[in-house]
Scaffold this active site. Structure first.
Site, PDB file in Angstrom:
ATOM      1  N   ASN A   9     -42.108  74.614 -63.375  1.00 48.80           N
ATOM      2  CA  ASN A   9     -41.522  75.190 -64.587  1.00 48.80           C
ATOM      3  C   ASN A   9     -40.510  76.249 -64.167  1.00 48.80           C
ATOM      4  O   ASN A   9     -40.882  77.354 -63.795  1.00 48.80           O
ATOM      5  CB  ASN A   9     -42.645  75.799 -65.450  1.00 48.80           C
ATOM      6  CG  ASN A   9     -42.092  76.477 -66.696  1.00 48.80           C
ATOM      7  OD1 ASN A   9     -40.907  76.374 -67.004  1.00 48.80           O
ATOM      8  ND2 ASN A   9     -42.960  77.173 -67.414  1.00 48.80           N
ATOM      9  N   HIS A  95     -46.394  76.777 -74.247  1.00 49.21           N
ATOM     10  CA  HIS A  95     -46.460  77.717 -73.114  1.00 49.21           C
ATOM     11  C   HIS A  95     -46.718  79.120 -73.665  1.00 49.21           C
ATOM     12  O   HIS A  95     -46.247  79.462 -74.753  1.00 49.21           O
ATOM     13  CB  HIS A  95     -45.150  77.673 -72.323  1.00 49.21           C
ATOM     14  CG  HIS A  95     -45.259  78.417 -71.022  1.00 49.21           C
ATOM     15  ND1 HIS A  95     -45.155  79.790 -70.962  1.00 49.21           N
ATOM     16  CD2 HIS A  95     -45.507  77.986 -69.772  1.00 49.21           C
ATOM     17  CE1 HIS A  95     -45.327  80.168 -69.697  1.00 49.21           C
ATOM     18  NE2 HIS A  95     -45.554  79.097 -68.949  1.00 49.21           N
ATOM     19  N   GLU A  97     -45.464  81.854 -73.048  1.00 53.09           N
ATOM     20  CA  GLU A  97     -44.250  82.614 -73.394  1.00 53.09           C
ATOM     21  C   GLU A  97     -43.734  82.181 -74.770  1.00 53.09           C
ATOM     22  O   GLU A  97     -43.175  82.990 -75.506  1.00 53.09           O
ATOM     23  CB  GLU A  97     -43.195  82.442 -72.286  1.00 53.09           C
ATOM     24  CG  GLU A  97     -43.611  83.246 -71.052  1.00 53.09           C
ATOM     25  CD  GLU A  97     -43.252  82.626 -69.712  1.00 53.09           C
ATOM     26  OE1 GLU A  97     -42.355  81.773 -69.662  1.00 53.09           O
ATOM     27  OE2 GLU A  97     -43.892  83.000 -68.702  1.00 53.09           O
ATOM     28  N   GLY A 173     -46.816  85.139 -63.563  1.00 51.68           N
ATOM     29  CA  GLY A 173     -45.723  85.977 -63.090  1.00 51.68           C
ATOM     30  C   GLY A 173     -46.163  87.349 -62.619  1.00 51.68           C
ATOM     31  O   GLY A 173     -45.339  88.229 -62.393  1.00 51.68           O
ATOM     32  N   SER A 213     -49.401  82.294 -60.968  1.00 52.58           N
ATOM     33  CA  SER A 213     -49.258  82.818 -59.604  1.00 52.58           C
ATOM     34  C   SER A 213     -49.762  81.851 -58.528  1.00 52.58           C
ATOM     35  O   SER A 213     -50.334  82.285 -57.516  1.00 52.58           O
ATOM     36  CB  SER A 213     -49.937  84.192 -59.482  1.00 52.58           C
ATOM     37  OG  SER A 213     -49.332  85.119 -60.379  1.00 52.58           O
TER      38      SER A 213
HETATM   39  P1  13P Z   1     -45.947  81.835 -62.200  1.00 55.96           P
HETATM   40  O1  13P Z   1     -46.296  80.720 -61.239  1.00 55.96           O
HETATM   41  O2  13P Z   1     -44.609  82.451 -61.939  1.00 55.96           O
HETATM   42  O3  13P Z   1     -47.058  82.812 -62.355  1.00 55.96           O
HETATM   43  O4  13P Z   1     -45.767  81.121 -63.657  1.00 55.96           O
HETATM   44  C1  13P Z   1     -46.767  80.287 -64.128  1.00 55.96           C
HETATM   45  C2  13P Z   1     -46.278  79.600 -65.343  1.00 55.96           C
HETATM   46  O5  13P Z   1     -46.110  80.193 -66.390  1.00 55.96           O
HETATM   47  C3  13P Z   1     -45.970  78.167 -65.233  1.00 55.96           C
HETATM   48  O6  13P Z   1     -45.781  77.597 -66.494  1.00 55.96           O
END
Ligand code: 13P
Length: 253
Positions: A9, A95, A97, A173, A213
């Site tokens: 992603n 997602h 977000e 993240g 992560s």
């Molecule tokens: P990270 O791997 O940057 O933590 O993001 C995970 C994510 O939201 C994948 O959709």
């Protein structure tokens, strides 16, 4: 046996040129991509070039979001048939977000899941709790509510073809990943809920990824767990080397 699936992603990263050169540079390893399904999720502007660059490699492509209508007055939105036209076979829906920043509800996500299935796009439905919800012991309740709320009126046979991504919001993240044991427990719980609601076949066939992560250094631990069928990777999917190491570690389990 469920085929492991690694999603890259890219979120709001990479220009068209950067995305195209990543796809062109990515190692061609058709044997590996038969053992581990790999799906790249570029931004909308890069879909067409990435789709072209990936043709014939065995690597698939998906979009990070979509609207449920096929066309019309929906400024700023993109439809399932437009994604198919650009070469997508997958779409990320719900997602965290989208849920938290853009306030998408289970009801809204449910319409998108239905539209994706109706158009032959495989939805990857993302669910997961916030830190506060986890600290209040609500992880399972939140996952269940998001899962069942986003899957209202969907048939068991459709559930078998789709993918769920368990992504605890506090691990996205942040560099703070869930332990493989915690991820396994929650994913086993999600599989149980699917089994209870949609039957044994759906519970056994649905693929459930962990996201949050994931890096080359921790990926293998997740993939060694019985219920974890791969990963949805954000930050570590932006570099060719780290993404291909994660894919390799899914292929050797
Ligand atoms: P990270 O791997 O940057 O933590 O993001 C995970 C994510 O939201 C994948 O959709």
């Amino acid at each position: 046996m469920r085929l492991p699936i690694i999603g890259a992603n890219w979120k709001m990263h990479k220009t068209i040129r950067e995305a195209e050169s990543f796809a062109a540079e990515f190692p061609a390893d058709a044997d590996l991509y038969r053992k581990v399904e790999v799906v790249i999720f570029p931004t909308f502007t890069a879909l067409a070039v990435v789709g072209n660059a990936l043709r014939g490699t065995g690597i698939k492509m998906g979009a990070q979001n979509m609207h449920f209508e096929t066309k019309g007055a929906f400024t700023g939105e993109i439809s399932p048939n437009m994604l198919l036209d650009a070469g997508c076979s997958y779409v990320l829906l719900g997602h965290s977000e989208r849920r938290h920043i853009f306030k998408e509800t289970n009801e809204f996500i449910n319409k998108k899941v239905k539209a994706a299935l109706a158009h032959g796009l495989v939805p990857i439905l993302c669910i997961g709790e916030t830190l506060e919800e986890r600290q209040n012991g609500r992880t399972e309740d939140v996952c269940k509510e998001q899962l069942l709320g986003s899957l209202t009126d969907i048939e068991a046979r459709d559930i078998t073809t789709m993918v769920v991504a368990y992504e605890p919001v506090w691990a996205i993240g942040t560099g703070v990943n869930a332990t493989s044991q915690d991820a396994e427990e929650t994913i086993a719980f999600i599989r149980r809920i699917i089994h209870e609601k949609y039957g044994q076949k759906a519970g056994e066939s649905v693929r459930i990824q962990y996201g949050g992560s994931v890096k080359p250094t921790n990926a293998r631990e997740y993939f060694s767990k019985e219920n974890i069928d791969g990963a949805l990777v954000g930050g570590a999917s932006l570099e060719v080397d780290s993404l291909s190491e994660i894919i390799k570690s899914a292929g050797i389990i």
